[in-house]
Design an enzyme around this catalytic site. Structure first.
Site, PDB file in Angstrom:
ATOM      1  N   ILE A   1      -4.534  15.659  -4.617  1.00  0.00           N
ATOM      2  CA  ILE A   1      -3.885  15.779  -5.922  1.00  0.00           C
ATOM      3  C   ILE A   1      -4.772  16.658  -6.805  1.00  0.00           C
ATOM      4  O   ILE A   1      -6.013  16.495  -6.805  1.00  0.00           O
ATOM      5  CB  ILE A   1      -3.718  14.384  -6.573  1.00  0.00           C
ATOM      6  CG1 ILE A   1      -3.067  13.389  -5.594  1.00  0.00           C
ATOM      7  CG2 ILE A   1      -2.918  14.486  -7.866  1.00  0.00           C
ATOM      8  CD1 ILE A   1      -1.691  13.770  -5.073  1.00  0.00           C
TER       9      ILE A   1
ATOM     10  N   SER B   1      -6.406   5.705  -1.149  1.00  0.00           N
ATOM     11  CA  SER B   1      -6.452   7.123  -0.763  1.00  0.00           C
ATOM     12  C   SER B   1      -6.082   7.266   0.711  1.00  0.00           C
ATOM     13  O   SER B   1      -6.350   6.352   1.509  1.00  0.00           O
ATOM     14  CB  SER B   1      -7.867   7.676  -0.966  1.00  0.00           C
ATOM     15  OG  SER B   1      -7.989   8.946  -0.362  1.00  0.00           O
TER      16      SER B   1
ATOM     17  N   SER C   1      -8.415   8.253 -19.004  1.00  0.00           N
ATOM     18  CA  SER C   1      -8.552   9.312 -20.007  1.00  0.00           C
ATOM     19  C   SER C   1      -8.209  10.683 -19.420  1.00  0.00           C
ATOM     20  O   SER C   1      -8.016  11.644 -20.157  1.00  0.00           O
ATOM     21  CB  SER C   1      -9.977   9.332 -20.578  1.00  0.00           C
ATOM     22  OG  SER C   1     -10.901   9.628 -19.566  1.00  0.00           O
TER      23      SER C   1
ATOM     24  N   ALA D   1     -14.558   2.242   1.008  1.00  0.00           N
ATOM     25  CA  ALA D   1     -14.108   1.548  -0.207  1.00  0.00           C
ATOM     26  C   ALA D   1     -12.580   1.536  -0.282  1.00  0.00           C
ATOM     27  O   ALA D   1     -11.963   0.512  -0.595  1.00  0.00           O
ATOM     28  CB  ALA D   1     -14.690   2.233  -1.452  1.00  0.00           C
ATOM     29  N   LYS D   2     -11.955   2.680   0.009  1.00  0.00           N
ATOM     30  CA  LYS D   2     -10.491   2.768  -0.118  1.00  0.00           C
ATOM     31  C   LYS D   2      -9.777   1.980   0.990  1.00  0.00           C
ATOM     32  O   LYS D   2      -8.705   1.420   0.763  1.00  0.00           O
ATOM     33  CB  LYS D   2     -10.054   4.238  -0.108  1.00  0.00           C
ATOM     34  CG  LYS D   2     -10.536   5.033  -1.340  1.00  0.00           C
ATOM     35  CD  LYS D   2      -9.996   4.476  -2.643  1.00  0.00           C
ATOM     36  CE  LYS D   2     -10.227   5.409  -3.822  1.00  0.00           C
ATOM     37  NZ  LYS D   2      -9.755   4.845  -5.097  1.00  0.00           N
TER      38      LYS D   2
ATOM     39  N   TYR E   1     -16.562   6.533   0.485  1.00  0.00           N
ATOM     40  CA  TYR E   1     -15.264   6.531  -0.215  1.00  0.00           C
ATOM     41  C   TYR E   1     -14.165   5.954   0.688  1.00  0.00           C
ATOM     42  O   TYR E   1     -13.363   5.110   0.257  1.00  0.00           O
ATOM     43  CB  TYR E   1     -14.960   7.967  -0.615  1.00  0.00           C
ATOM     44  CG  TYR E   1     -13.688   8.190  -1.403  1.00  0.00           C
ATOM     45  CD1 TYR E   1     -13.612   7.848  -2.753  1.00  0.00           C
ATOM     46  CD2 TYR E   1     -12.571   8.781  -0.810  1.00  0.00           C
ATOM     47  CE1 TYR E   1     -12.449   8.085  -3.484  1.00  0.00           C
ATOM     48  CE2 TYR E   1     -11.417   9.023  -1.526  1.00  0.00           C
ATOM     49  CZ  TYR E   1     -11.358   8.680  -2.866  1.00  0.00           C
ATOM     50  OH  TYR E   1     -10.208   8.918  -3.582  1.00  0.00           O
TER      51      TYR E   1
ATOM     52  N   GLY F   1      -9.653   3.908 -15.976  1.00  0.00           N
ATOM     53  CA  GLY F   1      -9.994   5.325 -15.779  1.00  0.00           C
ATOM     54  C   GLY F   1      -8.853   6.244 -16.168  1.00  0.00           C
ATOM     55  O   GLY F   1      -8.522   7.171 -15.425  1.00  0.00           O
TER      56      GLY F   1
HETATM   57  P1  NAD Z   1     -10.707  11.765 -11.969  1.00  0.00           P
HETATM   58  O1  NAD Z   1     -12.139  11.913 -11.628  1.00  0.00           O
HETATM   59  O2  NAD Z   1     -10.035  12.805 -12.769  1.00  0.00           O
HETATM   60  O3  NAD Z   1     -10.435  10.366 -12.678  1.00  0.00           O
HETATM   61  C1  NAD Z   1     -11.142   9.208 -12.384  1.00  0.00           C
HETATM   62  C2  NAD Z   1     -11.316   8.447 -13.667  1.00  0.00           C
HETATM   63  O4  NAD Z   1     -12.022   7.220 -13.392  1.00  0.00           O
HETATM   64  C3  NAD Z   1     -12.168   9.221 -14.688  1.00  0.00           C
HETATM   65  O5  NAD Z   1     -11.536   9.179 -15.934  1.00  0.00           O
HETATM   66  C4  NAD Z   1     -13.482   8.446 -14.717  1.00  0.00           C
HETATM   67  O6  NAD Z   1     -14.143   8.480 -15.962  1.00  0.00           O
HETATM   68  C5  NAD Z   1     -12.994   7.044 -14.395  1.00  0.00           C
HETATM   69  N1  NAD Z   1     -14.080   6.197 -13.926  1.00  0.00           N
HETATM   70  C6  NAD Z   1     -14.988   6.470 -12.963  1.00  0.00           C
HETATM   71  N2  NAD Z   1     -15.848   5.448 -12.838  1.00  0.00           N
HETATM   72  C7  NAD Z   1     -15.468   4.515 -13.743  1.00  0.00           C
HETATM   73  C8  NAD Z   1     -15.956   3.244 -14.101  1.00  0.00           C
HETATM   74  N3  NAD Z   1     -17.025   2.719 -13.487  1.00  0.00           N
HETATM   75  N4  NAD Z   1     -15.336   2.539 -15.077  1.00  0.00           N
HETATM   76  C9  NAD Z   1     -14.256   3.052 -15.704  1.00  0.00           C
HETATM   77  N5  NAD Z   1     -13.743   4.265 -15.411  1.00  0.00           N
HETATM   78  C10 NAD Z   1     -14.337   4.979 -14.443  1.00  0.00           C
HETATM   79  O7  NAD Z   1      -9.979  11.590 -10.562  1.00  0.00           O
HETATM   80  P2  NAD Z   1      -8.455  11.353 -10.173  1.00  0.00           P
HETATM   81  O8  NAD Z   1      -8.154  12.334  -9.124  1.00  0.00           O
HETATM   82  O9  NAD Z   1      -7.586  11.239 -11.352  1.00  0.00           O
HETATM   83  O10 NAD Z   1      -8.588   9.932  -9.439  1.00  0.00           O
HETATM   84  C11 NAD Z   1      -7.932   8.757  -9.861  1.00  0.00           C
HETATM   85  C12 NAD Z   1      -7.872   7.789  -8.678  1.00  0.00           C
HETATM   86  O11 NAD Z   1      -7.114   8.379  -7.632  1.00  0.00           O
HETATM   87  C13 NAD Z   1      -9.239   7.467  -8.071  1.00  0.00           C
HETATM   88  O12 NAD Z   1      -9.297   6.112  -7.700  1.00  0.00           O
HETATM   89  C14 NAD Z   1      -9.290   8.347  -6.852  1.00  0.00           C
HETATM   90  O13 NAD Z   1     -10.146   7.835  -5.863  1.00  0.00           O
HETATM   91  C15 NAD Z   1      -7.836   8.316  -6.423  1.00  0.00           C
HETATM   92  N6  NAD Z   1      -7.455   9.425  -5.562  1.00  0.00           N
HETATM   93  C16 NAD Z   1      -7.472  10.709  -6.013  1.00  0.00           C
HETATM   94  C17 NAD Z   1      -7.091  11.732  -5.151  1.00  0.00           C
HETATM   95  C18 NAD Z   1      -7.080  13.168  -5.577  1.00  0.00           C
HETATM   96  O14 NAD Z   1      -6.803  14.012  -4.725  1.00  0.00           O
HETATM   97  N7  NAD Z   1      -7.343  13.502  -6.807  1.00  0.00           N
HETATM   98  C19 NAD Z   1      -6.716  11.426  -3.833  1.00  0.00           C
HETATM   99  C20 NAD Z   1      -6.713  10.120  -3.422  1.00  0.00           C
HETATM  100  C21 NAD Z   1      -7.069   9.114  -4.291  1.00  0.00           C
END
Ligand code: NAD
Length: 247
Positions: A188, A142, A14, A158-159, A155, A12
């Site tokens: 974030i 998370s 990109s 899962a986490k 969520y 993930g």
């Molecule tokens: P985001 O939505 O920008 O990025 C998530 C990425 O995962 C996307 O590029 C999406 O296309 C990809 N993705 C989703 N399902 C997929 C699949 N089945 N196969 C391949 N790729 C897949 O979100 P983010 O904030 O960059 O999150 C990244 C990680 O950090 C996640 O695991 C999220 O749960 C975790 N997280 C984020 C935050 C936050 O505040 N942003 C907080 C805690 C944890």
């Protein structure tokens, strides 16, 4: 450089946190496999950006929650780069709702992508890592999985599951010099939190002692550290990066 000669697969990646991790690792001399699901253009442009920095990155499309797609991706990464030293299980989604309103589909999809996706990629790469007698696995969990969060039972489950998975695998493979750790981000600033931020920004910021949202780079810095030799005596740990939110 901290990761000279290493190869990482970041799921993930990109956009958001995954993208920042890929870039930060490249800046430390690492080659990167950029996994994406729908955003081919973004993945390709990230790989081009990395090329301009003098690094090497290749995009790989796969839904990590589907075993066959994850396997095709891992096979492709291994044949393109020859090895994978670092796996970052970053891909994740949210489908927030109170449990009373949460559909079975939203429950299952979040568990499938956030948890079974990690099972798929980790299981597929564990054998090659055991063979090379070294590896690093970094799972992006998370703070929701630690403290719980109303509206996020799927969520958070899962986490929290991912935290148990991290510690179990860390114990299984420590003797092979494979270190398995997690990062638990707080809030974030990414696409994932954009809607939430607009609705509740003030309330949210007042709960964070450092008074700001985290940046994807705040998480990437810790991922680079955990992947590096400097973290050689750390395994089975979850590092919270949340500006003090959950202290
Ligand atoms: P985001 O939505 O920008 O990025 C998530 C990425 O995962 C996307 O590029 C999406 O296309 C990809 N993705 C989703 N399902 C997929 C699949 N089945 N196969 C391949 N790729 C897949 O979100 P983010 O904030 O960059 O999150 C990244 C990680 O950090 C996640 O695991 C999220 O749960 C975790 N997280 C984020 C935050 C936050 O505040 N942003 C907080 C805690 C944890």
């Amino acid at each position: 450089m901290l990761l000279e000669g290493k190869v990482a697969l970041v799921t993930g990646s990109s956009r958001g946190i995954g993208r920042a991790i890929a870039l930060a690792m490249v800046k430390e001399g690492c080659q990167v496999a950029v996994n994406y699901l729908g955003s081919e253009e973004k993945a390709k442009s990230l790989c081009e950006e990395i090329g301009q920095l003098g690094g090497k990155a290749i995009p790989f499309r796969a839904d990590v929650s589907r075993w066959d797609e994850a396997k095709t991706m891992v096979d492709g990464v291994l044949s393109s780069f020859g090895k994978v030293d670092i796996l970052v299980n970053n891909a994740g989604i949210t489908k927030d709702n109170l449990l009373l309103r949460m559909s079975q589909e939203d429950w299952e999809e979040v568990i499938r992508i956030n948890l079974s996706g990690v099972y798929n990629c980790t299981k597929l790469l564990l054998k090659p890592m055991i063979k090379q007698r070294q590896g690093r696995i970094i799972n992006i969990t998370s703070v929701s999985g630690i403290t719980g969060n109303p509206g996020q039972s799927n969520y958070a489950a899962a986490k929290a599951g991912l935290i148990g998975f991290t510690k179990s695998i860390a114990k299984e493979v420590a003797s092979r010099d494979i270190l398995v750790n997690g990062i638990a981000p707080g809030f974030i600033a990414t696409d994932m939190t954009e809607a939430l931020v607009q609705a509740e920004q003030e309330k949210l910021l007042s709960a964070i002692p450092l008074g700001r949202m985290g940046s994807p780079e705040d998480i990437a810095n810790v991922a680079v550290f955990l992947a590096s030799e400097k973290a050689g005596y750390i395994t089975g740990q979850i590092i919270t990066v949340d500006g003090g939110l959950t202290m």
